[in-house]
Design an enzyme around this catalytic site. Sequence first.
Site, PDB file in Angstrom:
ATOM      1  N   LYS A  38      27.886  37.185  39.140  1.00 18.65           N
ATOM      2  CA  LYS A  38      26.792  37.162  40.112  1.00 18.65           C
ATOM      3  C   LYS A  38      25.919  38.359  39.806  1.00 18.65           C
ATOM      4  O   LYS A  38      26.177  39.465  40.309  1.00 18.65           O
ATOM      5  CB  LYS A  38      27.346  37.336  41.534  1.00 18.65           C
ATOM      6  CG  LYS A  38      28.161  36.185  42.056  1.00 18.65           C
ATOM      7  CD  LYS A  38      28.583  36.531  43.494  1.00 18.65           C
ATOM      8  CE  LYS A  38      29.682  35.640  43.975  1.00 18.65           C
ATOM      9  NZ  LYS A  38      30.292  36.115  45.232  1.00 18.65           N
ATOM     10  N   GLU A  51      38.626  37.830  33.098  1.00 17.64           N
ATOM     11  CA  GLU A  51      38.395  37.973  34.541  1.00 17.64           C
ATOM     12  C   GLU A  51      37.747  36.707  35.087  1.00 17.64           C
ATOM     13  O   GLU A  51      37.015  36.012  34.376  1.00 17.64           O
ATOM     14  CB  GLU A  51      37.509  39.219  34.772  1.00 17.64           C
ATOM     15  CG  GLU A  51      37.020  39.449  36.179  1.00 17.64           C
ATOM     16  CD  GLU A  51      38.111  39.659  37.227  1.00 17.64           C
ATOM     17  OE1 GLU A  51      39.072  38.892  37.266  1.00 17.64           O
ATOM     18  OE2 GLU A  51      37.947  40.599  38.037  1.00 17.64           O
ATOM     19  N   ASP A  52      38.019  36.414  36.338  1.00 22.87           N
ATOM     20  CA  ASP A  52      37.422  35.218  36.941  1.00 22.87           C
ATOM     21  C   ASP A  52      35.938  35.409  37.232  1.00 22.87           C
ATOM     22  O   ASP A  52      35.112  34.586  36.847  1.00 22.87           O
ATOM     23  CB  ASP A  52      38.185  34.821  38.222  1.00 22.87           C
ATOM     24  CG  ASP A  52      38.338  35.952  39.237  1.00 22.87           C
ATOM     25  OD1 ASP A  52      37.855  37.082  38.980  1.00 22.87           O
ATOM     26  OD2 ASP A  52      38.945  35.721  40.295  1.00 22.87           O
ATOM     27  N   LYS A  88      44.926  37.455  40.737  1.00 25.63           N
ATOM     28  CA  LYS A  88      45.481  36.181  40.326  1.00 25.63           C
ATOM     29  C   LYS A  88      44.382  35.255  39.838  1.00 25.63           C
ATOM     30  O   LYS A  88      44.640  34.215  39.243  1.00 25.63           O
ATOM     31  CB  LYS A  88      46.192  35.501  41.522  1.00 25.63           C
ATOM     32  CG  LYS A  88      47.259  36.326  42.163  1.00 25.63           C
ATOM     33  CD  LYS A  88      47.716  35.640  43.470  1.00 25.63           C
ATOM     34  CE  LYS A  88      48.457  36.629  44.315  1.00 25.63           C
ATOM     35  NZ  LYS A  88      48.647  36.161  45.687  1.00 25.63           N
ATOM     36  N   GLY A  89      43.151  35.631  40.126  1.00 21.66           N
ATOM     37  CA  GLY A  89      42.020  34.723  39.944  1.00 21.66           C
ATOM     38  C   GLY A  89      41.819  34.215  38.533  1.00 21.66           C
ATOM     39  O   GLY A  89      41.316  33.112  38.327  1.00 21.66           O
ATOM     40  N   PHE A 124      29.434  32.726  47.899  1.00 20.30           N
ATOM     41  CA  PHE A 124      30.873  32.907  47.751  1.00 20.30           C
ATOM     42  C   PHE A 124      31.493  31.615  47.226  1.00 20.30           C
ATOM     43  O   PHE A 124      31.313  30.550  47.799  1.00 20.30           O
ATOM     44  CB  PHE A 124      31.525  33.308  49.077  1.00 20.30           C
ATOM     45  CG  PHE A 124      32.903  33.846  48.874  1.00 20.30           C
ATOM     46  CD1 PHE A 124      33.097  35.157  48.462  1.00 20.30           C
ATOM     47  CD2 PHE A 124      34.019  33.032  49.043  1.00 20.30           C
ATOM     48  CE1 PHE A 124      34.376  35.651  48.230  1.00 20.30           C
ATOM     49  CE2 PHE A 124      35.294  33.519  48.816  1.00 20.30           C
ATOM     50  CZ  PHE A 124      35.472  34.830  48.408  1.00 20.30           C
ATOM     51  N   VAL A 125      32.208  31.732  46.110  1.00 20.13           N
ATOM     52  CA  VAL A 125      32.783  30.543  45.485  1.00 20.13           C
ATOM     53  C   VAL A 125      34.308  30.593  45.467  1.00 20.13           C
ATOM     54  O   VAL A 125      34.914  31.669  45.472  1.00 20.13           O
ATOM     55  CB  VAL A 125      32.262  30.352  44.039  1.00 20.13           C
ATOM     56  CG1 VAL A 125      30.781  29.978  44.036  1.00 20.13           C
ATOM     57  CG2 VAL A 125      32.492  31.599  43.189  1.00 20.13           C
ATOM     58  N   ARG A 175      42.669  28.260  45.538  1.00 22.66           N
ATOM     59  CA  ARG A 175      42.751  28.619  44.110  1.00 22.66           C
ATOM     60  C   ARG A 175      43.000  27.401  43.222  1.00 22.66           C
ATOM     61  O   ARG A 175      42.573  27.372  42.076  1.00 22.66           O
ATOM     62  CB  ARG A 175      43.905  29.605  43.869  1.00 22.66           C
ATOM     63  CG  ARG A 175      43.671  30.999  44.413  1.00 22.66           C
ATOM     64  CD  ARG A 175      44.700  31.951  43.816  1.00 22.66           C
ATOM     65  NE  ARG A 175      44.827  33.186  44.570  1.00 22.66           N
ATOM     66  CZ  ARG A 175      44.058  34.253  44.415  1.00 22.66           C
ATOM     67  NH1 ARG A 175      43.079  34.231  43.549  1.00 22.66           N
ATOM     68  NH2 ARG A 175      44.258  35.337  45.140  1.00 22.66           N
ATOM     69  N   ASP A 197      31.439  40.663  40.069  1.00 21.82           N
ATOM     70  CA  ASP A 197      30.599  40.715  41.257  1.00 21.82           C
ATOM     71  C   ASP A 197      29.909  42.088  41.264  1.00 21.82           C
ATOM     72  O   ASP A 197      28.907  42.280  40.585  1.00 21.82           O
ATOM     73  CB  ASP A 197      31.525  40.479  42.454  1.00 21.82           C
ATOM     74  CG  ASP A 197      30.817  40.340  43.774  1.00 21.82           C
ATOM     75  OD1 ASP A 197      29.650  39.959  43.779  1.00 21.82           O
ATOM     76  OD2 ASP A 197      31.455  40.594  44.813  1.00 21.82           O
ATOM     77  N   ASP A 248      39.809  32.512  45.166  1.00 20.90           N
ATOM     78  CA  ASP A 248      40.326  32.228  46.501  1.00 20.90           C
ATOM     79  C   ASP A 248      39.425  32.723  47.618  1.00 20.90           C
ATOM     80  O   ASP A 248      38.552  33.564  47.415  1.00 20.90           O
ATOM     81  CB  ASP A 248      41.682  32.917  46.683  1.00 20.90           C
ATOM     82  CG  ASP A 248      41.528  34.438  46.872  1.00 20.90           C
ATOM     83  OD1 ASP A 248      40.873  35.075  46.020  1.00 20.90           O
ATOM     84  OD2 ASP A 248      42.033  34.971  47.873  1.00 20.90           O
TER      85      ASP A 248
HETATM   86  P1  IMP Z   1      33.969  43.264  41.666  1.00 21.53           P
HETATM   87  O1  IMP Z   1      34.933  44.384  41.541  1.00 21.53           O
HETATM   88  O2  IMP Z   1      33.045  43.439  42.843  1.00 21.53           O
HETATM   89  O3  IMP Z   1      33.232  42.894  40.419  1.00 21.53           O
HETATM   90  O4  IMP Z   1      34.800  42.037  42.176  1.00 21.53           O
HETATM   91  C1  IMP Z   1      35.493  41.233  41.418  1.00 21.53           C
HETATM   92  C2  IMP Z   1      36.546  40.554  42.257  1.00 21.53           C
HETATM   93  O5  IMP Z   1      36.093  40.181  43.580  1.00 21.53           O
HETATM   94  C3  IMP Z   1      36.886  39.264  41.571  1.00 21.53           C
HETATM   95  O6  IMP Z   1      37.937  39.454  40.662  1.00 21.53           O
HETATM   96  C4  IMP Z   1      37.292  38.380  42.719  1.00 21.53           C
HETATM   97  O7  IMP Z   1      38.659  38.569  42.998  1.00 21.53           O
HETATM   98  C5  IMP Z   1      36.503  38.872  43.901  1.00 21.53           C
HETATM   99  N1  IMP Z   1      35.302  38.032  44.126  1.00 21.53           N
HETATM  100  C6  IMP Z   1      34.014  38.386  43.946  1.00 21.53           C
HETATM  101  N2  IMP Z   1      33.187  37.380  44.242  1.00 21.53           N
HETATM  102  C7  IMP Z   1      33.980  36.345  44.605  1.00 21.53           C
HETATM  103  C8  IMP Z   1      33.717  34.993  45.034  1.00 21.53           C
HETATM  104  O8  IMP Z   1      32.585  34.503  45.138  1.00 21.53           O
HETATM  105  N3  IMP Z   1      34.789  34.246  45.323  1.00 21.53           N
HETATM  106  C9  IMP Z   1      36.074  34.695  45.226  1.00 21.53           C
HETATM  107  N4  IMP Z   1      36.370  35.947  44.835  1.00 21.53           N
HETATM  108  C10 IMP Z   1      35.328  36.759  44.543  1.00 21.53           C
HETATM  109 MG    MG Z   2      39.853  38.988  40.826  1.00 23.93          MG
END
Ligand code: IMP
Ligand code: MG
Length: 174
Positions: free
Chosen positions: A130, A98-99, A42-43, A151-152, A164, A102, A158
């Site tokens: 990040k 994408e939000d 949902k981000g 963590f944001v 959110r 990570d 969220d």
């Molecule tokens: P990845 O698969 O590790 O790149 O993670 C991406 C997903 O993890 C994002 O779409 C977010 O939903 C969640 N996420 C990663 N870091 C944060 C953060 O700092 N705050 C909130 N959600 C996060």
């Molecule tokens: Mg996400």
Amino acid sequence: MSDLKLRVLIPASEIQQRIEELARKISADYSGRSVLLIGILKGACFFLADLARALTIPARIDFAGISSYGQGTVSSNQVKLTKDIELCIEGMDVLIVEDIVDSGVTLTYLCDLLAKRRPKSIRIAALLEKPERRRQPVEIHYLGFQIPNEFVVGFGLDYAEDYRNLRDICVLEQ
Ligand code: IMP
Ligand code: MG
């Protein structure tokens, strides 16, 4: 309940300004074409809504749901599709919205999945990344901001489904 504090990292005005810059770049790059925006629920909902309305090219909108196994503030290694997109993407210019990137696991998974459906192109727009936490390489074509390894929340992001709807992007601190 533990005491959580919010510290503004990126104020709403800066987010809006940056989204408009990204939209100008995207509109120029896809000039004369249309783009299919795929938001990751949902981000990415607010980022997609603002980005889409700032574009000057035709755009279609769809959403995918992807969840990682496990909860909390650390991404897990395993993800699954919880909602597929509804539109056919064959021959389309797809822009995944994408939000935050990570570890890169989510986007690697989605790009691989969508690539099999033979779109004309796939690019990625991410509001945040990040870079320190990357485990899988992901090329982000349109990036809002690089942020430190904190963590944001806010502007779609969220913590256990809360925060959110904040206008600013904030660091969640103990
Ligand atoms: P990845 O698969 O590790 O790149 O993670 C991406 C997903 O993890 C994002 O779409 C977010 O939903 C969640 N996420 C990663 N870091 C944060 C953060 O700092 N705050 C909130 N959600 C996060
Ligand atoms: Mg996400």
